[in-house]
Write a protein that holds these residues in place. Structure first.
Motif, PDB file in Angstrom:
ATOM      1  N   UNK A 134       3.689  15.837 -19.629  1.00  0.00           N
ATOM      2  CA  UNK A 134       4.005  16.123 -21.273  1.00  0.00           C
ATOM      3  C   UNK A 134       4.484  14.540 -21.418  1.00  0.00           C
ATOM      4  N   UNK A 135       3.631  14.245 -22.681  1.00  0.00           N
ATOM      5  CA  UNK A 135       3.862  12.723 -23.239  1.00  0.00           C
ATOM      6  C   UNK A 135       4.487  12.867 -24.657  1.00  0.00           C
ATOM      7  N   UNK A 136       5.436  12.303 -24.770  1.00  0.00           N
ATOM      8  CA  UNK A 136       5.769  11.830 -26.451  1.00  0.00           C
ATOM      9  C   UNK A 136       5.924  10.255 -26.589  1.00  0.00           C
ATOM     10  N   UNK A 137       6.477  10.237 -27.602  1.00  0.00           N
ATOM     11  CA  UNK A 137       6.270   8.759 -27.872  1.00  0.00           C
ATOM     12  C   UNK A 137       7.248   8.021 -27.097  1.00  0.00           C
ATOM     13  N   UNK A 138       8.308   8.387 -26.688  1.00  0.00           N
ATOM     14  CA  UNK A 138       9.409   7.874 -26.068  1.00  0.00           C
ATOM     15  C   UNK A 138       9.816   8.420 -24.611  1.00  0.00           C
ATOM     16  N   UNK A 139       9.200   9.719 -24.275  1.00  0.00           N
ATOM     17  CA  UNK A 139       9.604  10.136 -23.213  1.00  0.00           C
ATOM     18  C   UNK A 139       8.214  10.824 -22.320  1.00  0.00           C
ATOM     19  N   UNK A 140       8.445  10.585 -21.083  1.00  0.00           N
ATOM     20  CA  UNK A 140       7.375  11.530 -20.359  1.00  0.00           C
ATOM     21  C   UNK A 140       8.057  12.489 -19.200  1.00  0.00           C
ATOM     22  N   UNK A 141       7.500  13.611 -19.287  1.00  0.00           N
ATOM     23  CA  UNK A 141       8.014  14.862 -18.578  1.00  0.00           C
ATOM     24  C   UNK A 141       6.738  15.141 -17.691  1.00  0.00           C
ATOM     25  N   UNK A 142       7.259  15.160 -16.281  1.00  0.00           N
ATOM     26  CA  UNK A 142       6.538  15.315 -15.114  1.00  0.00           C
ATOM     27  C   UNK A 142       6.826  16.503 -14.451  1.00  0.00           C
ATOM     28  N   UNK A 143       6.207  17.389 -13.977  1.00  0.00           N
ATOM     29  CA  UNK A 143       6.334  18.523 -12.923  1.00  0.00           C
ATOM     30  C   UNK A 143       5.342  17.840 -11.856  1.00  0.00           C
ATOM     31  N   UNK A 150       3.585  18.903  -8.298  1.00  0.00           N
ATOM     32  CA  UNK A 150       3.038  19.846  -7.843  1.00  0.00           C
ATOM     33  C   UNK A 150       3.280  19.733  -6.227  1.00  0.00           C
ATOM     34  N   UNK A 151       3.694  18.318  -5.919  1.00  0.00           N
ATOM     35  CA  UNK A 151       3.732  17.962  -4.321  1.00  0.00           C
ATOM     36  C   UNK A 151       4.843  17.125  -4.085  1.00  0.00           C
ATOM     37  N   UNK A 152       4.938  16.610  -3.159  1.00  0.00           N
ATOM     38  CA  UNK A 152       6.204  15.712  -2.504  1.00  0.00           C
ATOM     39  C   UNK A 152       6.188  14.270  -3.558  1.00  0.00           C
ATOM     40  N   UNK A 153       7.344  13.907  -3.695  1.00  0.00           N
ATOM     41  CA  UNK A 153       7.539  12.693  -4.444  1.00  0.00           C
ATOM     42  C   UNK A 153       7.453  11.551  -3.574  1.00  0.00           C
ATOM     43  N   UNK A 154       6.152  10.993  -3.578  1.00  0.00           N
ATOM     44  CA  UNK A 154       5.708   9.883  -2.703  1.00  0.00           C
ATOM     45  C   UNK A 154       5.141   8.587  -3.437  1.00  0.00           C
ATOM     46  N   UNK A 155       4.573   7.798  -2.830  1.00  0.00           N
ATOM     47  CA  UNK A 155       3.891   6.652  -3.272  1.00  0.00           C
ATOM     48  C   UNK A 155       2.762   6.853  -4.190  1.00  0.00           C
ATOM     49  N   UNK A 156       1.967   7.998  -3.774  1.00  0.00           N
ATOM     50  CA  UNK A 156       0.855   8.423  -4.782  1.00  0.00           C
ATOM     51  C   UNK A 156       1.441   8.877  -6.333  1.00  0.00           C
ATOM     52  N   UNK A 157       2.660   9.676  -6.087  1.00  0.00           N
ATOM     53  CA  UNK A 157       3.337  10.241  -7.243  1.00  0.00           C
ATOM     54  C   UNK A 157       3.824   8.849  -8.231  1.00  0.00           C
ATOM     55  N   UNK A 158       4.347   8.039  -7.438  1.00  0.00           N
ATOM     56  CA  UNK A 158       5.022   6.912  -7.928  1.00  0.00           C
ATOM     57  C   UNK A 158       4.041   6.108  -8.773  1.00  0.00           C
ATOM     58  N   UNK A 159       2.903   5.756  -8.238  1.00  0.00           N
ATOM     59  CA  UNK A 159       1.839   5.194  -8.680  1.00  0.00           C
ATOM     60  C   UNK A 159       1.220   5.683 -10.270  1.00  0.00           C
ATOM     61  N   UNK A 160       1.200   7.058 -10.035  1.00  0.00           N
ATOM     62  CA  UNK A 160       0.493   7.975 -11.341  1.00  0.00           C
ATOM     63  C   UNK A 160       1.699   7.973 -12.217  1.00  0.00           C
ATOM     64  N   UNK A 161       2.939   7.964 -11.971  1.00  0.00           N
ATOM     65  CA  UNK A 161       3.856   7.859 -13.112  1.00  0.00           C
ATOM     66  C   UNK A 161       4.253   6.613 -13.648  1.00  0.00           C
ATOM     67  N   UNK A 162       4.059   5.741 -12.920  1.00  0.00           N
ATOM     68  CA  UNK A 162       4.107   4.525 -13.399  1.00  0.00           C
ATOM     69  C   UNK A 162       3.007   4.009 -14.280  1.00  0.00           C
ATOM     70  N   UNK A 163       2.023   4.494 -14.150  1.00  0.00           N
ATOM     71  CA  UNK A 163       0.842   4.365 -14.863  1.00  0.00           C
ATOM     72  C   UNK A 163       1.010   5.004 -16.398  1.00  0.00           C
ATOM     73  N   UNK A 164       1.528   6.323 -16.203  1.00  0.00           N
ATOM     74  CA  UNK A 164       1.809   7.069 -17.285  1.00  0.00           C
ATOM     75  C   UNK A 164       3.076   6.535 -18.488  1.00  0.00           C
ATOM     76  N   UNK A 165       4.029   6.106 -17.647  1.00  0.00           N
ATOM     77  CA  UNK A 165       5.382   5.672 -18.159  1.00  0.00           C
ATOM     78  C   UNK A 165       4.862   4.682 -19.489  1.00  0.00           C
ATOM     79  N   UNK A 166       4.102   3.571 -19.141  1.00  0.00           N
ATOM     80  CA  UNK A 166       3.526   2.927 -20.204  1.00  0.00           C
ATOM     81  C   UNK A 166       4.571   2.503 -21.087  1.00  0.00           C
ATOM     82  N   UNK A 167       5.791   2.036 -20.710  1.00  0.00           N
ATOM     83  CA  UNK A 167       6.636   1.519 -21.731  1.00  0.00           C
ATOM     84  C   UNK A 167       7.636   2.676 -22.525  1.00  0.00           C
ATOM     85  N   UNK A 168       7.590   3.736 -21.992  1.00  0.00           N
ATOM     86  CA  UNK A 168       8.594   4.878 -22.575  1.00  0.00           C
ATOM     87  C   UNK A 168       9.798   4.526 -22.143  1.00  0.00           C
TER      88      UNK A 168
END
Length: 97
Positions: free
Chosen positions: A5-14, A16-34
């Motif tokens: 879930x994205x808002x202007x300043x916040x990224x909420x992530x749930x 579904x699996x382990x917090x690893x490099x793949x998750x880091x890459x995806x979150x990094x893409x989505x964070x986008x200055x938030x």
């Protein structure tokens, strides 16, 4: 892999699996200055050092991101202690039940 879930300043992530490099890459893409990041780790059995290092860089960057973690697995705390970050991170502010 994750619910987002994205808002202007916040990224909420749930995750579904382990917090690893793949998750880091995806979150990094989505964070986008938030400036706020919330990650629910209820479904994660494992958190690796890449994820911890990524969070550390976010929180201690020149323009820091407010990080909130929900339900981290036990290994998260063990890894923080091994890396010596349990004394640096304000866990009472970061970790939420």
């Amino acid at each position: 892999m994750m619910k987002v879930e994205k808002s202007r300043q916040k990224l909420d992530v749930v995750l579904q699996s382990d917090f690893n490099l793949n998750a880091v890459r995806r979150i990094s893409e989505l964070l986008n200055g938030r400036k706020e990041l919330s990650i629910d780790l209820s479904n994660s059995r494992f958190v690796n050092s890449k994820a911890i290092i990524y969070l550390h860089h976010l929180m201690y960057a020149e323009s820091p991101v407010d990080v909130q973690l929900r339900n981290p697995p036990k290994i998260f705390f063990e890894l923080l202690k091994t890396l010596g970050l349990h004394k640096v991170w304000k866990l009472e502010e970061i970790v939420q039940p």
